[in-house]
Design a protein around this motif. Structure first.
Motif, PDB file in Angstrom:
ATOM      1  N   ARG A  31     -18.191   3.852  25.879  1.00  0.00           N
ATOM      2  CA  ARG A  31     -18.791   5.438  26.001  1.00  0.00           C
ATOM      3  C   ARG A  31     -18.438   6.037  27.111  1.00  0.00           C
ATOM      4  O   ARG A  31     -18.925   7.390  27.636  1.00  0.00           O
ATOM      5  CB  ARG A  31     -20.300   5.360  26.031  1.00  0.00           C
ATOM      6  N   GLY A  32     -18.250   5.211  28.548  1.00  0.00           N
ATOM      7  CA  GLY A  32     -18.811   5.606  29.421  1.00  0.00           C
ATOM      8  C   GLY A  32     -17.726   5.772  29.851  1.00  0.00           C
ATOM      9  O   GLY A  32     -17.002   7.436  30.600  1.00  0.00           O
ATOM     10  N   ILE A  33     -16.528   6.151  30.202  1.00  0.00           N
ATOM     11  CA  ILE A  33     -14.973   6.561  29.939  1.00  0.00           C
ATOM     12  C   ILE A  33     -14.530   7.738  28.675  1.00  0.00           C
ATOM     13  O   ILE A  33     -13.512   8.586  29.719  1.00  0.00           O
ATOM     14  CB  ILE A  33     -13.836   5.104  29.061  1.00  0.00           C
ATOM     15  N   ILE A  62     -26.609   1.423  19.098  1.00  0.00           N
ATOM     16  CA  ILE A  62     -27.038   1.152  21.018  1.00  0.00           C
ATOM     17  C   ILE A  62     -25.479   1.891  21.724  1.00  0.00           C
ATOM     18  O   ILE A  62     -25.229   2.360  22.709  1.00  0.00           O
ATOM     19  CB  ILE A  62     -27.173  -0.260  21.387  1.00  0.00           C
ATOM     20  N   GLY A  63     -24.649   1.381  20.986  1.00  0.00           N
ATOM     21  CA  GLY A  63     -23.529   1.375  21.952  1.00  0.00           C
ATOM     22  C   GLY A  63     -23.206   3.138  21.727  1.00  0.00           C
ATOM     23  O   GLY A  63     -22.468   3.464  22.433  1.00  0.00           O
ATOM     24  N   PHE A  74     -25.706  15.031  30.603  1.00  0.00           N
ATOM     25  CA  PHE A  74     -26.628  15.609  32.330  1.00  0.00           C
ATOM     26  C   PHE A  74     -27.957  14.666  32.254  1.00  0.00           C
ATOM     27  O   PHE A  74     -28.251  14.505  33.929  1.00  0.00           O
ATOM     28  CB  PHE A  74     -27.759  16.908  31.718  1.00  0.00           C
ATOM     29  N   LEU A  75     -27.771  13.677  31.560  1.00  0.00           N
ATOM     30  CA  LEU A  75     -28.794  11.973  32.160  1.00  0.00           C
ATOM     31  C   LEU A  75     -28.216  10.784  31.269  1.00  0.00           C
ATOM     32  O   LEU A  75     -29.392  10.559  30.861  1.00  0.00           O
ATOM     33  CB  LEU A  75     -30.252  12.468  31.571  1.00  0.00           C
ATOM     34  N   PRO A  76     -27.356  10.939  31.498  1.00  0.00           N
ATOM     35  CA  PRO A  76     -26.729   8.961  31.036  1.00  0.00           C
ATOM     36  C   PRO A  76     -27.209   7.788  31.568  1.00  0.00           C
ATOM     37  O   PRO A  76     -27.155   7.345  30.606  1.00  0.00           O
ATOM     38  CB  PRO A  76     -25.335   9.273  32.100  1.00  0.00           C
ATOM     39  N   ASP A  77     -28.222   7.661  32.656  1.00  0.00           N
ATOM     40  CA  ASP A  77     -28.838   6.954  32.372  1.00  0.00           C
ATOM     41  C   ASP A  77     -29.779   6.570  31.588  1.00  0.00           C
ATOM     42  O   ASP A  77     -30.011   5.566  31.337  1.00  0.00           O
ATOM     43  CB  ASP A  77     -29.775   7.002  34.261  1.00  0.00           C
ATOM     44  N   ILE A  78     -30.520   7.162  30.766  1.00  0.00           N
ATOM     45  CA  ILE A  78     -31.678   7.119  29.463  1.00  0.00           C
ATOM     46  C   ILE A  78     -30.906   6.402  28.587  1.00  0.00           C
ATOM     47  O   ILE A  78     -31.622   6.175  27.882  1.00  0.00           O
ATOM     48  CB  ILE A  78     -32.353   8.495  29.633  1.00  0.00           C
ATOM     49  N   LEU A  79     -29.171   6.558  28.170  1.00  0.00           N
ATOM     50  CA  LEU A  79     -28.832   5.401  27.245  1.00  0.00           C
ATOM     51  C   LEU A  79     -29.202   4.805  26.920  1.00  0.00           C
ATOM     52  O   LEU A  79     -28.796   4.057  27.907  1.00  0.00           O
ATOM     53  CB  LEU A  79     -27.487   6.786  27.072  1.00  0.00           C
TER      54      LEU A  79
END
Length: 520
Positions: free
Chosen positions: A52-54, A126-127, A289-294
């Motif tokens: 997902r990050g890639i 979750i993924g 915009f806010l990937p930290d909440i994923l």
């Protein structure tokens, strides 16, 4: 229950020492299988999150066609999750209420179908970035292993409940590298019994699963908090304030979560797949915009503790993580709230830290302590399991020098929630599930039988009373009393005393009433 199965129960009670050894060996088997399954589950989740990050990195540098393609993928995941939940409703949500209901005999779980559905559904949900945790699915996966071993070996319902509890303990232990928390959570929250028999079996399963998990992932704790200092006694007053704050916010968490579930069920604009498309679409947008909440968010705790965020950003993360968790869980897809609630607790601690430092001259050297204590207190206020909360945080942070501080803040949060008469979230979720299935109030005409084990504590309603003078629930029979190493044949004149273990044959729908006999 057939006569043959009842005779197996009698045989187990008569040969209790052999029965405990058999449970112990079976629990080691369950812990081994569960450990391997959870290792694979965690590995695939890590790969999904890395992928997902890639994808988001590529999207930021590539054309808008890739953006459209990613949202089409999310739509496909929504369809698959909807199909999984419809095919196996017991795989929806956290899985912990379902395990509780199965142990209590109020739900039926088809272990093989639930195992496959929960495993695949958890990875997809979750993924894809929904704010859900791996611990709920891990606990249910472990419980399905326990039930599967029981069914394959032809065990009785009494033994199956022990094996379910052992499997759940192994699931949590492997999910978080936290064997002690796995044991205590299973006893405090699921089985509601601290008998030597269930303790021995859960310890065997949890330790086995934790060893397997640590072999593949290493012995490091989940949260990477280095050199956590000893919290000074002169700051203990702040712990009381923190306990009150997290207690109130924990009550809010429970109320909003239940309200969100009500909204999702009662609204008519979105139905079926539409309920799942909403949080997945929000996840797709948040990735920009806010990937930290994923996802679960355990990396977010490390970032907060190392002061990587401004207080303004911490507040934004707290609000968005809270809302996104509500929507993610409200959609009914497979995934837990255990880890997200810990992350929200850490964010609350981050804000509380800032207030203490700016307004009360609090030493920033102990900021990480406040974050750790806030997680334990917030968990306790929501789940109302203070022992589990304290031990879990110790194992997840790798610091065992803060027991007193953790207990103080956790018990304060617990008292706040208890005074407000806030129900434990998993009990409330179980009650909702039973109502939806038409099983509340209980059907007292059920013919199914089970043997219930209860332990008599000091101050119990029946402590010191003779068997003949106890108001036993209908269709119940006291078949054995264990007093230390002795087995007593119950008679009318037999007096029940503190420490006795009672084994009662009853209709399955009377299980809750039987357990109330041991209440104070």
């Amino acid at each position: 229950m057939t006569t043959q199965k009842i005779s197996k129960v009698y045989h187990a009670l008569i040969h209790w020492h052999d029965f405990k050894l058999k449970l112990f060996s079976e629990s080691i088997l369950i812990g081994s299988i569960t450990g391997l399954i959870i290792v694979l589950f965690r590995y695939l989740l890590e790969q999904a999150e890395a992928l997902r990050g890639i994808i988001y990195m590529r999207i930021h540098t590539d054309s808008w066609y890739l953006v459209i393609g990613w949202f089409i993928v999310l739509l496909g995941i929504a369809y698959l999750l909807r199909w999984i939940v419809r095919k196996e409703p017991m795989a929806a949500g956290s899985g912990i209420p379902q395990v509780k209901g199965t142990i209590l005999g109020q739900m039926r779980m088809k272990w093989w179908q639930v195992m496959v559905s929960k495993f695949v559904g958890g990875i997809l949900a979750i993924g894809a970035g929904l704010s859900l945790g791996r611990e709920g699915p891990s606990i249910q996966l472990g419980a399905t292993v326990g039930q599967g071993i029981s069914r394959m070996l032809g065990r009785t319902k009494m033994e199956e409940r022990y094996l379910l509890t052992s499997g759940a303990s192994a699931g949590l232990a492997a999910a978080f590298n936290a064997p002690l928390a796995g044991v205590i959570f299973s006893l405090e929250e699921l089985h509601k019994n601290f008998s030597p028999t269930v303790l021995m079996s859960t310890v065997a399963a949890a330790l086995t699963a934790a060893v397997i998990s640590q072999y593949y992932f290493g012995p490091n704790p989940v949260f990477n908090l280095i050199d956590l200092p000893i919290f000074p006694v002169q700051y203990y007053g702040f712990l009381i304030v923190l306990g009150v704050v997290t207690g109130v916010l924990g009550i809010l968490f429970n109320k909003v979560l239940i309200k969100t579930l009500d909204i999702f069920e009662k609204q008519y604009l979105l139905s079926g797949i539409g309920k799942i498309i909403v949080p997945l679409t929000l996840a797709g947008i948040a990735g920009f915009f806010l990937p930290d909440i994923l996802g679960g968010g355990n990396n977010l705790v490390d970032a907060i503790s190392s002061n990587q965020f401004t207080v303004t950003l911490v507040v934004v993360l707290l609000i968005t993580k809270f809302i996104f968790t509500m929507i993610s869980y409200g959609s009914g897809v497979p995934g837990g709230i255990f880890l997200p609630m810990l992350v929200i607790g850490a964010l609350i601690g981050g804000v509380f830290n800032h207030v203490l430092i700016q307004s009360l001259g609090f030493d920033p050297y102990y900021s990480t302590n406040i974050i750790v204590f806030s997680m334990a207190a917030y968990f306790t206020a929501i789940v109302k399991a203070p022992i589990t909360g304290s031990i879990l945080i110790m194992e997840m942070t790798g610091s065992f020098n803060h027991m007193l501080s953790l207990i103080i803040v956790s018990m304060t949060a617990y008292l706040v929630a208890d005074i407000a008469k806030s129900k434990p979230i998993y009990e409330e979720l179980l009650e909702r599930s039973l109502i939806k299935r038409g099983k509340v109030p209980l059907n007292l005409t059920s013919e199914k039988r089970m043997v219930i084990e209860i332990v008599i504590s000091s101050g119990s309603k029946i402590d010191g009373r003779q068997v003949k003078n106890i108001d036993w629930p209908l269709h119940s029979l006291l078949i054995s009393i264990k007093r230390g190493d002795l087995e007593l044949v119950p008679k009318g004149e037999t007096r029940i005393i503190t420490g006795d273990f009672l084994y009662i044959l009853t209709n399955i729908d009377q299980a809750a009433n039987i357990r109330k006999l041991a209440d104070q």
